[in-house]
Write a protein that holds these residues in place. Structure first.
Motif, mmCIF file in Angstrom:
data_model
loop_
_atom_site.group_PDB
_atom_site.id
_atom_site.type_symbol
_atom_site.label_atom_id
_atom_site.label_comp_id
_atom_site.label_asym_id
_atom_site.label_seq_id
_atom_site.Cartn_x
_atom_site.Cartn_y
_atom_site.Cartn_z
ATOM 1 N N GLY A 80 34.519 29.505 -31.698
ATOM 2 C CA GLY A 80 34.523 29.574 -33.157
ATOM 3 C C GLY A 80 34.599 28.206 -33.794
ATOM 4 O O GLY A 80 33.962 27.956 -34.832
ATOM 5 N N GLY A 81 35.371 27.303 -33.173
ATOM 6 C CA GLY A 81 35.446 25.948 -33.699
ATOM 7 C C GLY A 81 34.100 25.268 -33.690
ATOM 8 O O GLY A 81 33.714 24.596 -34.652
ATOM 9 N N VAL B 278 20.293 24.583 -26.665
ATOM 10 C CA VAL B 278 20.922 23.886 -25.536
ATOM 11 C C VAL B 278 22.344 23.510 -25.912
ATOM 12 O O VAL B 278 22.588 22.921 -26.967
ATOM 13 C CB VAL B 278 20.127 22.618 -25.152
ATOM 14 C CG1 VAL B 278 20.838 21.867 -24.029
ATOM 15 C CG2 VAL B 278 18.713 22.985 -24.726
ATOM 16 N N THR B 279 23.304 23.869 -25.047
ATOM 17 C CA THR B 279 24.710 23.499 -25.250
ATOM 18 C C THR B 279 25.051 22.298 -24.366
ATOM 19 O O THR B 279 24.379 22.057 -23.357
ATOM 20 C CB THR B 279 25.642 24.674 -24.922
ATOM 21 O OG1 THR B 279 25.582 24.945 -23.512
ATOM 22 C CG2 THR B 279 25.233 25.922 -25.699
ATOM 23 N N VAL C 77 30.717 30.526 -40.850
ATOM 24 C CA VAL C 77 31.699 31.424 -40.242
ATOM 25 C C VAL C 77 31.187 31.795 -38.865
ATOM 26 O O VAL C 77 29.985 31.824 -38.615
ATOM 27 C CB VAL C 77 31.917 32.686 -41.112
ATOM 28 C CG1 VAL C 77 30.604 33.429 -41.334
ATOM 29 C CG2 VAL C 77 32.954 33.620 -40.486
ATOM 30 N N SER C 78 32.103 32.040 -37.960
ATOM 31 C CA SER C 78 31.728 32.435 -36.602
ATOM 32 C C SER C 78 32.758 33.402 -36.052
ATOM 33 O O SER C 78 33.953 33.298 -36.344
ATOM 34 C CB SER C 78 31.642 31.206 -35.688
ATOM 35 O OG SER C 78 31.458 31.599 -34.330
ATOM 36 N N LEU C 79 32.295 34.325 -35.240
ATOM 37 C CA LEU C 79 33.181 35.154 -34.447
ATOM 38 C C LEU C 79 33.367 34.507 -33.078
ATOM 39 O O LEU C 79 32.545 33.720 -32.631
ATOM 40 C CB LEU C 79 32.592 36.553 -34.271
ATOM 41 C CG LEU C 79 32.223 37.329 -35.526
ATOM 42 C CD1 LEU C 79 31.674 38.701 -35.158
ATOM 43 C CD2 LEU C 79 33.418 37.452 -36.461
ATOM 44 N N SER C 80 34.457 34.871 -32.418
ATOM 45 C CA SER C 80 34.694 34.345 -31.080
ATOM 46 C C SER C 80 35.667 35.267 -30.353
ATOM 47 O O SER C 80 36.533 35.893 -30.983
ATOM 48 C CB SER C 80 35.272 32.924 -31.162
ATOM 49 O OG SER C 80 35.409 32.362 -29.867
ATOM 50 N N LEU D 118 31.950 30.265 -24.726
ATOM 51 C CA LEU D 118 31.529 29.288 -25.721
ATOM 52 C C LEU D 118 30.011 29.146 -25.726
ATOM 53 O O LEU D 118 29.384 29.199 -26.790
ATOM 54 C CB LEU D 118 32.171 27.927 -25.460
ATOM 55 C CG LEU D 118 31.677 26.827 -26.410
ATOM 56 C CD1 LEU D 118 32.818 25.978 -26.925
ATOM 57 C CD2 LEU D 118 30.630 25.927 -25.750
ATOM 58 N N GLN D 119 29.416 28.979 -24.561
ATOM 59 C CA GLN D 119 27.982 28.733 -24.517
ATOM 60 C C GLN D 119 27.197 29.910 -25.103
ATOM 61 O O GLN D 119 26.272 29.727 -25.895
ATOM 62 C CB GLN D 119 27.526 28.460 -23.075
ATOM 63 C CG GLN D 119 28.118 27.190 -22.465
ATOM 64 C CD GLN D 119 29.332 27.478 -21.606
ATOM 65 O OE1 GLN D 119 30.249 28.186 -22.030
ATOM 66 N NE2 GLN D 119 29.352 26.933 -20.392
ATOM 67 N N GLY D 120 27.566 31.123 -24.707
ATOM 68 C CA GLY D 120 26.853 32.287 -25.216
ATOM 69 C C GLY D 120 26.991 32.443 -26.715
ATOM 70 O O GLY D 120 26.013 32.731 -27.427
ATOM 71 N N ILE D 121 28.199 32.243 -27.226
ATOM 72 C CA ILE D 121 28.452 32.382 -28.661
ATOM 73 C C ILE D 121 27.729 31.289 -29.444
ATOM 74 O O ILE D 121 27.155 31.540 -30.507
ATOM 75 C CB ILE D 121 29.961 32.360 -28.926
ATOM 76 C CG1 ILE D 121 30.617 33.620 -28.342
ATOM 77 C CG2 ILE D 121 30.262 32.256 -30.423
ATOM 78 C CD1 ILE D 121 32.129 33.552 -28.256
ATOM 79 N N VAL D 122 27.745 30.067 -28.915
ATOM 80 C CA VAL D 122 27.093 28.954 -29.608
ATOM 81 C C VAL D 122 25.575 29.148 -29.657
ATOM 82 O O VAL D 122 24.918 28.702 -30.595
ATOM 83 C CB VAL D 122 27.472 27.618 -28.941
ATOM 84 C CG1 VAL D 122 26.568 26.480 -29.396
ATOM 85 C CG2 VAL D 122 28.928 27.287 -29.247
#
Length: 839
Positions: free
Chosen positions: A793-794, A235-236, A497-500, A412-416
């Motif tokens: 990414g943040g 959940v975001t 680490v994250s991609l965005s 953001l939501q999908g990546i998170v």
């Protein structure tokens, strides 16, 4: 501050950009900087007019109700009260006429500014105008309203249950009609079955019927052949935009025209929005917005609330100022919609995503459909390149404040949702976190989304692998991963680490400039001045083409009476890309005219002349200054001084060209450059956290963002965007969220201290950024937008660092607070409710 950190930060900001350019890729002082730092910049609340009144809003105390009667006699009898405005005084919503003549009917579900059926607590019902704010506030207290309570919904899952309440009398979900030309979405009713909710007790998101879906590839085979399959729910949060400047506005009428002062992200495109909301001709609107204190998507064309002081000004025949408080801004100022999401992801033993089944529920709020749900699927499909994918989405209405695009809407939501799954998969497969992302990175003209007419869309370019490699090297990823021990006493460290990525630009807008008889180049800019500096930055591409020093250039912005061109909205990270293209096209038009004027006056052919160093010259031959050329343009008239304009310009630009005619050499052009693919920008983000497992408190120790955003136009502004938007994302990870009382439908997180954005105390001293500076091949300057790609990414890099420190079974939602860590760490499993909204 530690000297080593100062040096490290300096190295990041001193990297050389713009090789081969004089202006592009170079830092400079923007024309508005002095006014901002000295307090001379005027925002909406700073304006005053003789006889100005003040207005205050009466907000609904109920999440959904019908106004039966308003008792205003006591308020109107008060000395100093001049008028009361209700929904009955508003003009009917106007239809929209597109440039090609298509009529788009006004939505009956759209927000109007005031209402007789409030659909969220805090929605404005009426406004009072008085001689001062105190009198207006006291008048509000004397007004009594008779309400008929109506059913309300706070949690999207509640309205999807069999027999659940509907947030609007028409239904509970947005649905796009079927057919080849489906038209705009409509509100319909959707209820899932009891069986659909069977997995809820297991903490998994129910997946009933979804109005929107698409797929590509063989998803079932992808799961069958996977070495690892994970099925996770996440959940975001809902997060207010929290711009430092609220949407205050001042308005007055003069000679049949309305003058409105407020903040916006898009000066040129806000004018027709105002005209539509007031149902008047755009010719009768003057819009002034020289400075805007932040937008992040909440002020793309301002806000419909600005018509309230405009209509009160007309009713009272006096200027009216509406100052919006922080609490009011929380209600009407827009927010990012939360997702309740579930993903089933298959991985090969090398970490490649073989299949992805993505299901999301988007909390839309009560009004116009947001695009976050469909956007999330497209972004995830591009960023991680799954070999097969199915996406399903439900956009659910609720009786909570309105949503709108917030930096990286849906992205953001999908990546998170997916990033913690990838982090967990890497640990289970024994893979490095950078390596698993590298094997899934998009490259070149990477495909994304579903097939349309048998063909999937694709990006113009992607150099994310290079950004990931550079970031890992600068962050010293391998050294941090190898460092032991991770835990000392009660403190444990983790790295993530994250991609965005997100959309990086659009095409097809106009540019406009004037070379004056004194040799200056004046760029007309319809971009909003919301702090990104793109209102000025993009025009340096035009100055570069003309070979003119920036000191000889002026930028006109912020006032629609100053003859602005048709400009893109400053949303979706499109401005730098769209308007450098338009600026380049316009400068090329000016260059062509300069060459033609020189040939007419000095002889020879236009192509024999060059333009540089404020002159038009033939090598070894005659020349003239830009000032002389401008004077000759006035003498020649026609296309040279603006008395004639290109047929393909937007009508707004044509009117501005006509108004500027005769003032010098007038150049105007539409961006007609080809583009193969859709434009996106990319960021790889790295973070380190330290958690005290005894208290649950944690700190972000270090952070770096490595960006692939095409040609760097203005390094300092780029760095501000990359790190600033990363901080916006970090806020989603460490604390920002909405909280509601579900019984009464009341928001309890109304102020900054309830829903605190990150401060300087929450971020590392040594935040760093870097950029590749590789031009995008499908745009003449090579630049792409950057505002939104860093945000996800943040957030996700912090979440991944936390799971690295604490394990994968601590949280299933963002933000992650100290109590979540403490209770879940002790229990060895997530202790927060896995799906309930607004907790």
């Amino acid at each position: 501050m530690d000297n080593k950190k100062i040096v490290a930060t300096a190295e990041a900001t001193d990297r050389q950009y713009g090789a081969g350019y004089k202006l592009i890729g170079k830092n400079y002082q923007t024309p508005d900087l002095y006014a901002k730092v000295t307090g001379q910049a005027k925002y909406a609340e700073d304006f005053r007019a003789e006889g100005m009144l003040f207005c205050k809003l009466l907000l609904s105390p109920m999440p959904h109700a019908r106004v039966k009667h308003i008792h205003t006699n006591a308020a109107l009898a008060m000395p100093g009260v001049k008028a009361i405005l209700t929904a009955n005084d508003l003009p009917a919503p106007a239809d929209t006429l597109t440039d090609n003549g298509t009529v788009i009917k006004a939505s009956k579900w759209g927000e109007r500014g005031l209402t007789n059926e409030p659909v969220y607590q805090g929605e404005p019902i009426l406004a009072v105008a008085a001689v001062d704010e105190l009198t207006a506030a006291e008048a509000i207290e004397k007004i009594q309203i008779d309400f008929e309570p109506l059913p309300f919904v706070i949690d999207p899952l509640d309205t999807l249950r069999p027999g659940g309440p509907n947030p609007r009398t028409d239904g509970n979900v947005w649905t796009r009609p079927a057919g080849q030309n489906p038209g705009p979405p409509v509100v319909t009713e959707l209820k899932w079955t009891k069986a659909d909710f069977g997995e809820l007790d297991k903490g998994r998101l129910p997946m009933g019927k979804a109005p929107d879906d698409w797929s590509y590839g063989d998803v079932d085979s992808g799961f069958k052949n996977a070495a690892l399959v994970l099925d996770e729910t996440f959940v975001t949060p809902d997060t207010s935009h929290q711009t430092l400047e609220t949407r205050s506005a001042m308005a007055y009428w003069q000679n049949g025209k309305v003058y409105i002062y407020t903040g916006t992200q898009s000066t040129a495109q806000t004018l027709p929005a105002i005209a539509r909301w007031l149902n008047i001709s755009p010719d009768n609107v003057v819009f002034i917005s020289e400075y805007t204190g932040g937008g992040f998507g909440s002020k793309i064309t301002g806000g419909v609330s600005m018509i309230i002081p405009a209509l009160l000004a007309k009713k009272t025949n006096a200027p009216v100022m509406m100052r919006i408080s922080r609490e009011e801004e929380t209600f009407i100022g827009r927010a990012r919609p939360s997702f309740q999401g579930r993903m089933k992801v298959g991985f090969s033993k090398e970490g490649r995503i073989t299949a992805l089944d993505m299901f999301v529920i988007c909390d839309n709020g009560p009004y116009d459909a947001v695009g976050d749900a469909p956007s999330s699927g497209r972004i995830v499909s591009l960023l991680y390149q799954p070999q097969a994918m199915r996406w399903r989405g439900v956009t659910v209405l609720t009786n909570t404040p309105p949503r709108s695009a917030q930096s990286s809407p849906g992205g953001l939501q999908g990546i998170v949702i997916i990033e913690p799954i990838i982090a967990k998969a890497a640990r289970k497969l024994g893979l490095d976190q950078v390596a698993i992302r590298r094997v899934n990175c998009p490259e070149g003209k990477a495909p994304f989304g579903p097939a349309v007419q048998g063909k999937r869309g694709y990006a113009t370019s992607a150099f994310l692998k290079e950004a990931l490699d550079r970031g890992a090297e600068q962050f010293k990823w391998s050294e941090r991963v190898a460092r032991t021990p991770k835990r000392i006493g009660t403190k444990v460290r983790g790295v993530g680490v994250s991609l965005s990525c997100y959309v990086g630009g659009t095409i097809g807008f106009d540019g406009l400039l004037v070379i004056t008889p004194d040799g200056r180049v004046v760029f007309q800019s319809g971009i909003g001045n919301l702090g990104t500096e793109s209102v000025m930055d993009v025009h340096r591409a035009g100055a570069e083409v003309l070979g003119v020093p920036w000191e000889k250039c002026d930028v006109v912005w912020g006032n629609t009476t100053k003859n602005l061109p048709f400009t893109c909205v400053s949303g979706g990270s499109q401005t730098t890309h769209a308007m450098t293209r338009a600026a380049y096209a316009t400068a090329m038009d000016a260059k062509k005219k300069l060459q033609e004027i020189a040939a007419k006056k000095l002889g020879g052919k236009p192509q024999q002349y060059e333009v540089a160093n404020e002159r038009v010259f033939r090598k070894g031959g005659a020349s003239m200054t830009l000032a002389q050329a401008a004077k000759h343009a006035i003498q020649l008239g026609g296309v040279y001084d603006g008395h004639e304009s290109p047929a393909d310009l937007h009508k707004l630009t044509k009117a501005s060209v006509a108004a500027l005619a005769g003032q010098g050499l007038v150049a105007a052009a539409k961006d007609n450059y080809p583009r193969d693919g859709s434009t996106f920008s990319y960021v790889a983000s790295f973070a380190e956290v330290e958690v005290d497992v005894e208290t649950g408190k944690y700190y972000v120790i270090d952070f770096l963002a490595s960006a692939d955003v095409g040609t760097v136009i203005h390094p300092r502004a780029l760095g501000g965007q990359v790190l600033g938007r990363s901080v916006l994302g970090i806020g989603h990870a460490i604390g920002q969220k909405w909280v509601f009382d579900p019984h009464y439908g009341q928001m309890v997180s109304k102020r900054f201290h309830h829903n605190k954005p990150p401060t300087i105390l929450d971020i590392p001293v040594d935040m760093q950024w870097t950029a590749l500076d590789i031009p995008d091949p499908e745009t003449p300057v090579g630049a792409r937008g950057v505002g939104e790609p860093p945000v996800a990414g943040g957030c996700a890099s912090i979440l991944n660092a936390l799971s690295d420190a604490l394990g994968d079974e601590i949280f299933q939602r963002a933000p992650v607070n100290a109590d979540t860590i403490l209770t879940s760490f002790e229990a060895g499993r997530p202790m927060q409710h896995p799906l309930m909204a607004h907790i």
